[in-house]
Design a protein around this motif. Sequence first.
Motif, PDB file in Angstrom:
ATOM      1  N   ASP A 187       7.425   3.765  -5.990  1.00 26.38           N
ATOM      2  CA  ASP A 187       8.045   5.019  -6.403  1.00 26.38           C
ATOM      3  C   ASP A 187       7.201   5.784  -7.410  1.00 26.38           C
ATOM      4  OD1 ASP A 187      10.267   4.508  -4.816  1.00 26.38           O
ATOM      5  OD2 ASP A 187      11.308   3.414  -6.410  1.00 26.38           O
TER       6      ASP A 187
ATOM      7  N   LYS B 241       4.678   8.379 -14.021  1.00 22.14           N
ATOM      8  CA  LYS B 241       3.628   8.651 -13.037  1.00 22.14           C
ATOM      9  C   LYS B 241       2.321   8.120 -13.592  1.00 22.14           C
ATOM     10  CE  LYS B 241       1.492  12.423 -15.197  1.00 22.14           C
ATOM     11  NZ  LYS B 241       1.866  12.150 -16.584  1.00 22.14           N
TER      12      LYS B 241
ATOM     13  N   ALA C 158      -3.930   2.005  -6.707  1.00 19.77           N
ATOM     14  CA  ALA C 158      -2.654   1.364  -6.372  1.00 19.77           C
ATOM     15  C   ALA C 158      -2.790  -0.152  -6.369  1.00 19.77           C
ATOM     16  CB  ALA C 158      -2.155   1.868  -5.020  1.00 19.77           C
TER      17      ALA C 158
ATOM     18  N   GLU D 229      -3.791  12.950  -3.806  1.00 23.07           N
ATOM     19  CA  GLU D 229      -2.559  12.280  -4.215  1.00 23.07           C
ATOM     20  C   GLU D 229      -2.342  11.000  -3.435  1.00 23.07           C
ATOM     21  OE1 GLU D 229       0.781  15.285  -5.422  1.00 23.07           O
ATOM     22  OE2 GLU D 229      -0.203  16.079  -3.622  1.00 23.07           O
ATOM     23  N   SER D 230      -1.570  10.101  -4.044  1.00 22.89           N
ATOM     24  CA  SER D 230      -1.194   8.856  -3.410  1.00 22.89           C
ATOM     25  C   SER D 230       0.098   8.386  -4.075  1.00 22.89           C
ATOM     26  CB  SER D 230      -2.311   7.817  -3.559  1.00 22.89           C
ATOM     27  OG  SER D 230      -1.973   6.621  -2.891  1.00 22.89           O
ATOM     28  N   ARG D 231       0.532   7.184  -3.724  1.00 22.81           N
ATOM     29  CA  ARG D 231       1.723   6.598  -4.349  1.00 22.81           C
ATOM     30  C   ARG D 231       1.538   5.096  -4.458  1.00 22.81           C
ATOM     31  NH1 ARG D 231       5.871  10.133  -4.874  1.00 22.81           N
ATOM     32  NH2 ARG D 231       7.276   8.469  -5.537  1.00 22.81           N
ATOM     33  N   TYR D 232       2.243   4.543  -5.432  1.00 20.11           N
ATOM     34  CA  TYR D 232       2.414   3.087  -5.503  1.00 20.11           C
ATOM     35  C   TYR D 232       3.906   2.842  -5.645  1.00 20.11           C
ATOM     36  CZ  TYR D 232       2.654  -1.627  -7.304  1.00 20.11           C
ATOM     37  OH  TYR D 232       2.995  -2.954  -7.496  1.00 20.11           O
TER      38      TYR D 232
ATOM     39  N   PRO E 141       4.304   8.161  -8.419  1.00 15.80           N
ATOM     40  CA  PRO E 141       3.312   9.106  -7.883  1.00 15.80           C
ATOM     41  C   PRO E 141       1.969   8.939  -8.592  1.00 15.80           C
ATOM     42  CG  PRO E 141       4.900  10.249  -9.281  1.00 15.80           C
ATOM     43  CD  PRO E 141       5.373   8.831  -9.179  1.00 15.80           C
TER      44      PRO E 141
END
Length: 307
Positions: free
Chosen positions: A235, A276, A258, A230-233, A237
């Motif tokens: 807000d 997402k 990202a 998992e990661s984020r950019y 997911p």
Amino acid sequence: MQKWIAVAAIRLGLLAALSLGAERAAAQAPASAPRQYAPSREADLLHLALDVTPDFRQRSLTAQATVRFKPIALPLAELRLDAVDLNVTNLTATWKVLGWQATGERIIVTFDPPIPPDREVSVVIGYQARPTEGLYFRTAELGYPPGEEHLWSQGEAVSARHWYPGMDSPNEKYTTEITCRVPEGMVVLSNGRKVSEERSGGLVAVRWLQDKPHVNYLVALVAGRFEKVESRYGDIPLAFYTPPSQIEQAANSFEGTADMIAFFEQELGVPYPWDKYDQVVVQDFVAGGMENTSLTILTDRTLFTDA
């Protein structure tokens, strides 16, 4: 002056040659060449809800589709849904149904009286299917690694009709939700955001909602044994799924996601619009990948190691 006259003559000669070539091509073309048109829209499909229980051993599914729609401009006496080889077991509606039939290509519902324009109606269809297109199973019985069984969909261009009824054409957009009931330990992925996960009858029912309209061929479902990183950019997911035996390659293969989203936001001037962004690797995908809304399905050939 003579130079320009010569240039003009050459150009006119080229135009004449091109014109003659076009005439010859037209003369050699079939007299009744097929023309492609978007299907007529007598009804506007507003929302599609699917409740699917797959049988991995039989490579089949039992499902219920709820189609909410309203007529466009004129009273609607007949709703026609694309549906190939679906075994319809029951059908009800919130408007009086005179009769219905499943032709092998479509489900046709006749209403009496016709539905007035702008009146919203829902049709609920119970059915079973053993799809040969649109939805594909990967199980140990087919020679795939034990403990990594999964299924995946591929709707483009008009293959979704093989596993659920709908308006299978890109000139129609609507919101969707998918509930998929799977054994404990399996992952379910679809468009939009996950809104619930409940255990019932020995299965886990996972519900996904896509509350922004999208076209039918982008409706996606993946279910089975997967692991993820998992990661984020901001807000948003981000998650990257592979069969368990390939998870060590996930981080290396997807690490630039990202940065790619950031680049396209800046280049296009439009923020990423979905809830997402998931990517999932499946066995023997039919192409390199498919960019379904918020869920890209990829061939395992996109995985690579550091070596």
